[in-house]
Every structure is written in C-alpha cells, then in structure tokens.
Design an enzyme around this catalytic site. Structure first.
Site, short mmCIF file in Angstrom:
data_model
loop_
_atom_site.label_atom_id
_atom_site.label_comp_id
_atom_site.label_asym_id
_atom_site.label_seq_id
_atom_site.Cartn_x
_atom_site.Cartn_y
_atom_site.Cartn_z
N VAL A 73 38.33 47.09 28.63
CA VAL A 73 39.61 47.17 27.93
C VAL A 73 40.68 46.56 28.83
CG1 VAL A 73 41.19 48.66 26.64
CG2 VAL A 73 38.78 49.34 26.92
N ASN A 97 44.37 43.97 29.20
CA ASN A 97 45.76 44.05 28.76
C ASN A 97 45.98 43.46 27.38
OD1 ASN A 97 47.14 45.17 31.18
ND2 ASN A 97 46.26 43.36 32.15
N ARG A 145 42.83 42.44 25.11
CA ARG A 145 41.70 42.65 24.22
C ARG A 145 40.79 43.76 24.73
NH1 ARG A 145 38.17 37.66 22.97
NH2 ARG A 145 38.09 37.55 25.25
N LYS A 189 36.73 44.48 24.76
CA LYS A 189 35.42 43.85 24.57
C LYS A 189 34.34 44.90 24.73
CE LYS A 189 36.80 40.91 27.67
NZ LYS A 189 36.81 39.86 28.72
N TYR A 234 40.66 48.08 50.42
CA TYR A 234 42.07 48.24 50.04
C TYR A 234 42.71 49.35 50.88
CZ TYR A 234 45.05 46.41 46.24
OH TYR A 234 45.95 45.70 45.49
N ALA A 252 40.68 48.97 38.40
CA ALA A 252 39.27 49.21 38.07
C ALA A 252 38.56 47.93 37.67
CB ALA A 252 39.17 50.24 36.95
N ASP A 253 39.25 47.04 36.96
CA ASP A 253 38.62 45.79 36.53
C ASP A 253 38.27 44.91 37.73
OD1 ASP A 253 41.36 45.40 37.04
OD2 ASP A 253 41.56 43.79 35.57
N ARG A 254 39.14 44.88 38.73
CA ARG A 254 38.86 44.10 39.93
C ARG A 254 37.64 44.66 40.65
NH1 ARG A 254 44.36 44.04 43.25
NH2 ARG A 254 43.19 42.53 44.53
N THR A 314 57.67 17.51 29.36
CA THR A 314 57.86 18.90 29.79
C THR A 314 56.67 19.79 29.43
OG1 THR A 314 60.25 18.62 29.52
CG2 THR A 314 59.43 20.86 29.71
#
Length: 268
Positions: free
Chosen positions: A8, A10, A12, A14, A96, A104-106, A185
C-alpha cells in the site's frame, strides 16, 4: 496455505495471492487499485480471490488508509499483519539511526533485493543499491554483509513538476520527452526530473563502489521504474515484485521460527 501480500503506497494498493508464504511460491493472481477505490475491493476486485490463510502487508499511506484496507479484508477469516522496520530481519541489518523510523517499504524492498541477490550470486556476498521510483524516490546502499548503510530520499517526477508549477509564475506545460538537449519547456522539465533521479542513483553507486571496494548489484522497483529505465547509465535490474519478494521472505522466516503474533500491526 495461500498467502496474501499487500503493498500500500502513497498512490496505489497492489496485491498478490501466492500458493504459499515462501520465496518462489507460485503467484496465483494479482492486481492494483488507486487508493480512492479501496472501499470497493471487497465487493469487486477481491470478491473472487482465493481465500488467503496468511497475510502480510507493507503500508506507507497512514493509519486511515490502513483501517480502510482492513475493513475490506473482513470478507475473509484472517488477521491482518503489517511489516515494520526492525533492527534486523531475514539477513539484513538496519543501520538507520532509529531503525523503527525507516519506512516499511524501504525495509521490505531491501530484504527482497538481498534475497534475490543471494539466489543470483549463489549465496555469495555482494553490495547492493536498491532504488524505488514512485511518488517519492529512495536510493538505498547495502554492503556485502547485508548491512543497510544509509539511503537518499528525493521527490518523484510528479512532485518535482508540481513544485515547479506552484513556485514559478505561469509554468503550466504538458509532459515532455526525455532528451539530452531539451529545446522546449516541456522537454526541459521532464528531462530535468529524470536526470536528477538518475544522477542520485549514479552517485550512490559511486559511494558504494568506493566504500565496499566492489561493484554493487543495482535493483530498481516502483510504479515509475519503467520510465527511468532508458535514462540510466548504470547497470540495473528492474524488478516489479521487489516488495512482494521481501514480504514472502519475511513470512517464511517468521513462520520457520514460530514467531508469535502480537497484534494486527505486528510483523507476520
């Protein structure tokens, strides 16, 4: 023992339903919806899914979204569990400053990449750079021992363009093409954002190469990863399922060690 993996983000949600909670398990079915459509999952997309016996998800979208997802899961007799960052998991050590504050995704993507690298290298240790290209972009460094050294966070394409639009008078242009020497541009904006991300990845590869004294394996994932592929100057593998791979790895480790379930927000 069917296994439901949820990613889950930001933008979508999946999902993938696997034949078992283990790396290499057969993918039975998968899909994705935008977050605004979550409340229809039980009545539509999930209605005909094979009923899962185990579930583990990765979520960065916040508490309100998590509650909405769990409401949709009430059509099954299953307890939801969500991955959180810890000091160590499945062969990866979290460097970290405050391990629990790592997204959590990382964390899950790094675990998935580490498992993939070990299969590909015959379990030989190798440093890695792991890139996720989505709403935001993250670029992670992992040494050959599996220690997460640190990572970069930068805005994705959409955020960059919106920031420029809001901070620059009259800048409202359509999406352009990526090219070496933009002469309008639209192309300048698209090329600038793309090369900013590519440059961050290239710099991290240089850092890891110098720090570890070896060429890192580079993995890229995320909904916008395919957009970056033609503009990368470093060798990398595009892996759509990296977070699902990490969830499968965590699930297998937890079941193998009979880790007790604590609550609905616990690791599996």
């Amino acid at each position: 023992m069917t296994f439901l993996a949820l990613d889950v983000g930001n933008t979508r949600l999946k999902w993938g339903v696997y034949s078992s909670p283990a790396p290499g398990a057969k993918l039975l079915t998968s899909g994705a919806v935008f977050l605004e459509n979550i409340d229809r999952l039980a009545d539509e997309d999930w209605r005909e899914l094979p009923e899962p016996t185990h579930m583990l998800g990765c979520i960065v979208a916040g508490e309100a979204i998590r509650r909405r997802v769990e409401e949709q899961m009430e059509l099954w007799d299953i307890t939801p569990h969500w991955a959180v960052s810890t000091a160590a998991e499945a062969g990866v050590t979290n460097g970290y400053d405050y391990p629990a504050r790592l997204g959590a995704d990382r964390w899950v993507a790094m675990i998935g990449a580490n498992a993939r690298m070990r299969v590909q290298s015959g379990n030989a240790p190798k440093p890695m750079v792991v890139v996720m290209v989505g709403t935001a972009v993250t670029v992670e460094a992992i040494d050959a021992s599996g220690k997460f050294l640190g990572g970069l966070i930068l805005p994705g394409h959409g955020i960059m363009l919106r920031a420029l639009e809001s901070g620059t008078a009259g800048l409202r242009v359509p999406t352009g093409e990526v090219c070496a020497f933009p002469t309008n541009t639209s192309d300048a904006l698209t090329s600038g954002g793309t090369f900013a991300i590519a440059g961050a990845v290239e710099r991290m590869v240089q850092h890891v190469r110098q720090h570890c004294g070896a060429e890192p394996a580079c993995y890229m994932t995320g909904g916008a990863g395919w957009k970056m592929a033609p503009s990368m100057s470093v060798q990398f593998e595009l892996v759509d399922s990296l977070i699902f791979d990490g969830l499968l790895e965590i699930a297998q480790q937890r079941l193998a060690h009979h880790t007790p379930l604590l609550n609905s927000r616990s690791l599996f």
